[in-house]
Every structure is written in C-alpha cells, then in structure tokens.
Design an enzyme around this catalytic site. Structure first.
Site, PDB file in Angstrom:
ATOM      1  CE1 TYR A 164       6.126  22.029  -1.839  1.00 53.51           C
ATOM      2  CE2 TYR A 164       7.745  22.378  -0.106  1.00 53.51           C
ATOM      3  CZ  TYR A 164       7.420  21.907  -1.363  1.00 53.51           C
ATOM      4  OH  TYR A 164       8.389  21.315  -2.135  1.00 53.51           O
ATOM      5  CE  LYS A 168       6.287  18.468  -2.120  1.00 55.03           C
ATOM      6  NZ  LYS A 168       5.939  17.688  -3.339  1.00 55.03           N
TER       7      LYS A 168
END
Ligand code: NAD
Length: 303
Positions: A164, A168
């Site tokens: 993640y 991101k």
C-alpha cells in the site's frame, strides 16, 4: 449555482466511504457524476453494484444527475469503459477522482506476491489506467482535473503496508508527472492524503477502555470532511493549484511537504567508503529522519 455546474466528474470507488461523499457533494455542487464502484470487500474480493447504485439513487432523489458503473479500475479495459460511461451519459469528462482502494496488510517478510500485486493493481495501476484513458479528452478539450488519493502510510510510513505504501507513494509520482506533462493543456493534478473513519480503518480493536476512547475520537474524522477540498480541486476555481499534496483530517487541511535536499556535504577530492563513514554520515546524521509512522507525526487528536 454550485461550483461544479455543467461539469462531468468520475469518482472511482464511490459506493462507500470517502468516495461516496465525494459523489454526493460534487453532485450537490451541480456536477454530473459517474459513480464507479466494483463493490468488493475491503481486500478487493467479490463484486456488488448495489452500494454504487444506492449512491446514484440518493443523488437523483436530491435532484442531481448521476449514472452508475461497476467496472474495475484495475484493468485498462475497465478504465476505458468507465470513461465511456461518462461520455455516453453526459458527452464528455471534466474531472477524474482516483479514489478506489483496497488493503492487503501483511508484515513485510510474509507478504505474498499476490498481496503485493493486488494492491499495486488497484491503487497505482488503476490510477494510471484512469488518467491515461481520459487524457486524450482532456488534451483535445484543453482542460481537465485530477485528484488522486494518497496516504500517510506512503508519505510517512506504517507497519505491514509495504504494498500500500509503495502504491500510494507511486501515485504521488504519477500525479506530479501528469501535472508537469499536461500543464500545457490546462490540466491540473493533485493528491489528497485523507484521514477518515471508514471500513478500511474500522477494524481497530476496542478491547480496552483506552482503545474504545481512541476509536471514538477517530470517528470524528468523518468521510464527508474530505469532500469540500476534492470538490474545489475539480472546479474551475482551482486552475492555479497543481502538483500539490494536501492532507485532510476532520476540520484540518494540511499542505504536505515534497522532497528537497535538506543538507549537503562535499569533499573536493571525492569520497571513499571510509570518508563516507568518517565525514559524510556524521555530518548528515543531525538531519536524518526518525523511523516514524504516520501516528508518530500526527500525534494530536483530530480537531
Ligand atoms: P472504502 O473501502 O470505504 O472505499 C473504497 C471503495 O473502492 C470501495 O467501495 C470499494 O468497493 C472500491 N473499490 C475497490 N477496488 C476497486 C476497483 N478495482 N475498482 C473500482 N472500485 C473499487 O475506503 P475509503 O477509506 O473510503 O478509501 C478511499 C480512498 O482513500 C482509498 O484510495 C484509500 O486508500 C484512501 N485513504 C483512506 C484513508 C482513510 O483514513 N480512510 C487514509 C488514507 C488513504
């Protein structure tokens, strides 16, 4: 007149959470909204059009205009169908919000290749597919707005989120690149790093009174608090705002930093591994960043 009167915006992952409020607020500001959501569980498994359909019904009941789309952003074909849904229904697209997201948290040394790829596919590849699929329209019409959702898990750090965090922070690079490459066509591209109480963070344990009190404080980070900034960034009023990273947490809005050199050290004769150890590192160490997590940096309660 709302700020988005006559605009057509696509919000991905708009069936729930932050994206749902984006869709509702943008429609209330006058936008035609494509409510996209695959409707799977928090890990991305399954599909269900009904949350997105409900958002569309809510918008229509309030007098707004919206259509539903259930394609996945994680494929190039899906992204193109989402854009086509907007063009078929409303004639063109003025803005895209890359909001769809999933989590597959795992401590790094146990993270599987599937967990890595699934998260990269939805967040980073999905944001690219959506932006790339709409780019020809923005280019030919000489305008366009992108908002991409990033996270302090990438900007600062967090445990168990290598997939993640990488996705991101990759989105931050994607956003800045689009801002640079498409500036000449009147296109802006910005990131929002939200803090909001949604199912993605709703699994925090509440076994002790302290944990329960903390969760109650976190619930003040309502998903709807992110929407005003996103709606502004979709509007004509944000023409001069591009390449930025904003944070939103309850009633606070932050401008986040971007990487710049903060200290340098130089030797006219160049470096050896020994002089790096004896000179460069001691000189730079005073400015090293601590191994902090998001919660260490945002150490005060939401306001
Ligand atoms: P959420 O799970 O409530 O909403 C995400 C939505 O995306 C879901 O409805 C899901 O069905 C949809 N989705 C997932 N995969 C999809 C796909 N392939 N195609 C289309 N739709 C898909 O989560 P949220 O908290 O509202 O998160 C929204 C965004 O904000 C995400 O990008 C998330 O990473 C980011 N974010 C949230 C927080 C937070 O505090 N909630 C913090 C940082 C970043």
């Amino acid at each position: 007149m709302g700020m988005l009167e006559g605009k057509t915006v696509i919000v991905t992952g708009a069936g729930r959470g932050i994206g749902r409020d984006f869709a509702l607020v943008m429609a209330a500001e006058g936008a035609n909204v494509v409510v996209n959501d695959l409707g799977g569980d928090a890990t991305g498994e399954g599909a269900d059009l009904s949350p997105a359909q409900q958002v569309v019904e809510e918008i229509r009941a309030a007098g707004g205009k919206a259509v539903v789309n259930g394609d996945s952003v994680a494929s190039w074909e899906g992204a193109n169908r989402i854009i086509k849904t907007a063009v078929d229904a409303f004639g063109t697209v003025h803005g895209v919000v890359n909001n769809a997201g999933i989590l597959r948290d795992r401590i790094f040394h146990q993270m599987s290749v599937d967990e890595w790829k699934a998260v990269i596919d939805v967040h980073l590849n999905g944001s690219f597919y959506m932006a790339r699929a709409v780019a020809p329209i923005f280019r030919s019409e000489g305008r366009g707005r992108f908002v991409h959702m990033t996270s302090t898990s990438g900007l600062i750090g967090n445990f168990g989120q290598a997939n993640y965090a990488a996705a991101k922070l990759g989105i931050v690079g994607l956003s800045k690149s689009i801002a640079l490459d498409m500036q000449r066509y009147g296109v802006t591209s910005n990131c929002i790093s939200p803090f909001a109480w949604s199912r993605l963070i709703g699994t925090i344990p509440t076994d002790t009174p302290e944990q329960a009190a903390r969760v109650e404080r976190m619930k003040t980070m309502e998903t709807g608090k992110i929407a005003p900034l996103a709606a502004f960034l979709m509007s004509d009023a944000s023409a001069e705002v591009s390449g930025q990273i904003f944070g939103v947490r309850a009633n606070e809005i932050f401008l986040m930093g971007q990487s710049r050199p903060i200290r340098s050290v130089h030797r006219a004769e160049g470096w050896t591994p020994d002089t790096v150890a004896s000179h460069a590192i001691p000189a730079l160490r005073a400015s090293f960043y601590k191994l902090e997590r998001s919660a260490d940096v945002f150490s005060w309660d939401p306001i």
